[in-house]
Design a protein around this motif. Structure first.
Motif, short mmCIF file in Angstrom:
data_model
loop_
_atom_site.label_atom_id
_atom_site.label_comp_id
_atom_site.label_asym_id
_atom_site.label_seq_id
_atom_site.Cartn_x
_atom_site.Cartn_y
_atom_site.Cartn_z
N PRO A 253 0.79 -1.23 0.00
CA PRO A 253 0.00 0.00 0.00
C PRO A 253 0.83 1.29 0.00
N GLU A 254 1.88 1.36 0.84
CA GLU A 254 2.64 2.63 0.90
C GLU A 254 3.36 2.85 -0.42
N ARG A 255 3.84 1.77 -0.98
CA ARG A 255 4.56 1.89 -2.24
C ARG A 255 3.59 2.29 -3.36
N PHE A 256 2.40 1.71 -3.32
CA PHE A 256 1.39 2.07 -4.32
C PHE A 256 1.12 3.58 -4.24
N ALA A 257 1.00 4.08 -3.01
CA ALA A 257 0.72 5.51 -2.83
C ALA A 257 1.89 6.35 -3.33
N ALA A 258 3.12 5.84 -3.16
CA ALA A 258 4.28 6.61 -3.63
C ALA A 258 4.34 6.60 -5.16
N ILE A 259 4.05 5.47 -5.78
CA ILE A 259 4.15 5.38 -7.24
C ILE A 259 3.03 6.17 -7.92
N VAL B 119 10.41 -0.26 -12.27
CA VAL B 119 11.38 0.85 -12.32
C VAL B 119 12.45 0.55 -11.26
N ARG B 120 13.70 0.70 -11.67
CA ARG B 120 14.80 0.34 -10.79
C ARG B 120 14.77 1.14 -9.49
N GLY B 121 14.91 0.43 -8.40
CA GLY B 121 14.93 1.11 -7.10
C GLY B 121 13.56 1.49 -6.60
N VAL B 122 12.52 1.20 -7.37
CA VAL B 122 11.16 1.56 -6.96
C VAL B 122 10.35 0.30 -6.67
N ASN B 123 10.24 -0.59 -7.65
CA ASN B 123 9.43 -1.80 -7.45
C ASN B 123 10.07 -3.02 -8.11
N ASP B 124 11.33 -2.92 -8.50
CA ASP B 124 11.95 -4.06 -9.20
C ASP B 124 12.19 -5.25 -8.28
N GLN C 24 6.82 14.39 -18.18
CA GLN C 24 7.84 15.28 -17.61
C GLN C 24 9.17 15.17 -18.35
N GLY C 25 9.32 14.15 -19.19
CA GLY C 25 10.60 13.95 -19.86
C GLY C 25 11.67 13.49 -18.90
N ALA C 26 11.27 12.73 -17.86
CA ALA C 26 12.23 12.34 -16.82
C ALA C 26 12.75 10.91 -17.02
N TRP C 27 12.30 10.25 -18.08
CA TRP C 27 12.71 8.86 -18.31
C TRP C 27 14.23 8.76 -18.37
N GLU C 28 14.76 7.72 -17.69
CA GLU C 28 16.21 7.48 -17.77
C GLU C 28 16.41 6.02 -18.11
N ARG C 29 17.25 5.79 -19.09
CA ARG C 29 17.49 4.41 -19.52
C ARG C 29 17.96 3.53 -18.37
N ASP C 30 18.79 4.08 -17.51
CA ASP C 30 19.35 3.28 -16.42
C ASP C 30 18.30 2.82 -15.41
N ARG C 31 17.19 3.52 -15.35
CA ARG C 31 16.14 3.14 -14.39
C ARG C 31 15.16 2.15 -15.00
N MET C 32 15.23 1.99 -16.33
CA MET C 32 14.36 1.01 -16.98
C MET C 32 14.88 -0.39 -16.62
N VAL C 33 13.97 -1.27 -16.27
CA VAL C 33 14.36 -2.65 -16.00
C VAL C 33 14.13 -3.42 -17.30
N THR C 34 15.19 -4.00 -17.83
CA THR C 34 15.09 -4.63 -19.16
C THR C 34 14.38 -5.98 -19.08
N ALA C 35 13.89 -6.42 -20.22
CA ALA C 35 13.22 -7.72 -20.29
C ALA C 35 14.14 -8.82 -19.74
#
Ligand code: SAM
Ligand code: SF4
Length: 325
Positions: free
Chosen positions: A124-130, A161-166, A194-205
């Motif tokens: 729940p807390e993480r859902f609220a943060a995301i 997302v890396r460091g968020v829910n991976d 927002q244009g905040a996407w960062e490749r390093d935070r993307m979790v790859t397949a």
């Protein structure tokens, strides 16, 4: 059919750009400048465009999306009108699940076949943060209601997302297996407002599969028709898990999708930088022949693929929520 022989049978139809969540990978906390109401297609306009699409253009599937499609008023009536067309499209919806508990049965009775519910975490807390809203319980109730209403399959979409829910990837798979849902993971794409996407935070397949593999044994199934998800059977269960690797394993070569924004702009690709203004045609009194011609011309101009991985990549002007994800 486009210049590369791809046949476009799948329409992604955005019903609104508005949303009741603010997912961090999608839009800023304050929301966006929503499209003015008079620019949004009305039900009659939507039904007409889908009729032209199924009668003349080979569209067989329509997925309702947004923004959050469930916030559109009168949705069951619109669905009933779309499924009464001849030929009728197969109708599905992608939703964040808020409010689904209340309307799943009505949507099913109106003719909806399938549902994808977005859910990135079980905490729940993480859902609220995301999502910046404390609504996990509503989404879980929506999932259960969809299942009970007979929407089949019920798919769960997560964007790791890396460091968020991976660290929850295997937990989400277990949750889907236990509840009879079908889990799918989507690589995050540079389509946030927002244009905040960062490749390093993307979790790859590849990483997603590694994480699942730490808890489950998987057998490859391949792709279902032209579906973007590659699927794996979860051994010892009757479930499959899918991964949509738009960035690291683009599937442009077999893309069969075309998109219509809530304000009536036809787009031949999620990443297209040009649109065809069907709303202007409709409101200018154009006949079905003219709408059909504009649609064919839009598909005719489709590029071979997106260029996310190239230096020349240009983000489309609209974010995902205003295109229809
Ligand atoms: N509001 C609905 C929902 O969230 O399901 C429908 C619209 S939403 C834009 C459709 C899908 O796009 C969701 O599964 C969401 O997680 C995903 N999405 C949003 N922003 C994304 C991004 N930057 N990269 C990848 N997927 C994204
Ligand atoms: Fe809303 Fe869907 Fe975007 Fe989340 S991903 S903010 S639910 S449109």
């Amino acid at each position: 059919m486009d210049r590369f022989g791809r046949v476009h049978t799948d329409l992604r139809l955005s019903l609104t750009d508005r949303c009741n969540l603010r997912c961090t990978y999608c839009m800023p906390a304050e929301g966006l400048a929503w499209l003015p109401k008079d620019e949004i297609l009305g039900d009659d306009e939507i039904v007409r465009l889908v009729r032209v699409a199924t009668e003349r253009l080979g569209i067989t599937e329509v997925r309702l999306t947004g923004g959050e499609p469930l916030v559109r008023r009168g949705l069951p009536d619109l669905i009933a009108r779309l499924t009464a067309l001849d030929p009728a499209p197969e109708l599905s919806i992608t939703t964040n699940g808020i409010g689904l508990a209340r309307c799943a049965t009505a949507l099913r009775e109106a003719g909806l076949s399938r549902v994808n519910v977005s859910l990135d975490t079980l905490r729940p807390e993480r859902f609220a943060a995301i999502t910046r809203r404390d609504r996990l319980a509503d989404v879980l109730a929506g999932l259960r209601a969809a299942h009970e209403a007979g929407l089949d399959p019920v798919k769960v979409n997560a964007v790791p997302v890396r460091g968020v829910n991976d660290d929850e990837i295997a937990d989400l798979v277990a949750f889907a297996v236990d509840n009879g849902y079908r889990m799918r993971f989507i690589e995050s794409m540079p389509l946030d407002a927002q244009g905040a996407w960062e490749r390093d935070r993307m979790v790859t397949a590849e990483e997603i599969l590694e994480r699942i593999g730490e808890r489950f044994s998987l057998t490859p199934v391949g792709r279902e028709d032209n579906a973007p998800a590659e699927e794996w059977r979860i051994d010892g269960t009757d479930s499959v898990v899918g991964v949509i690797a738009s960035v690291t394993r683009p599937f442009c070569g077999s893309c069969d999708r075309v998109r219509l924004t809530a304000d009536g702009q036809l787009r031949n690709c999620l990443f297209a930088t040009e649109e065809s203004d069907l709303r202007a045609l409709l409101r200018g009194g154009a006949d079905d022949d003219a709408v059909e011609a504009a649609w064919r011309s839009c598909i005719g101009g489709k590029a071979r693929g997106h260029a996310i991985n190239s230096e020349d990549f240009r983000r489309p002007d609209r974010p995902m929520s205003a295109i229809g994800g």
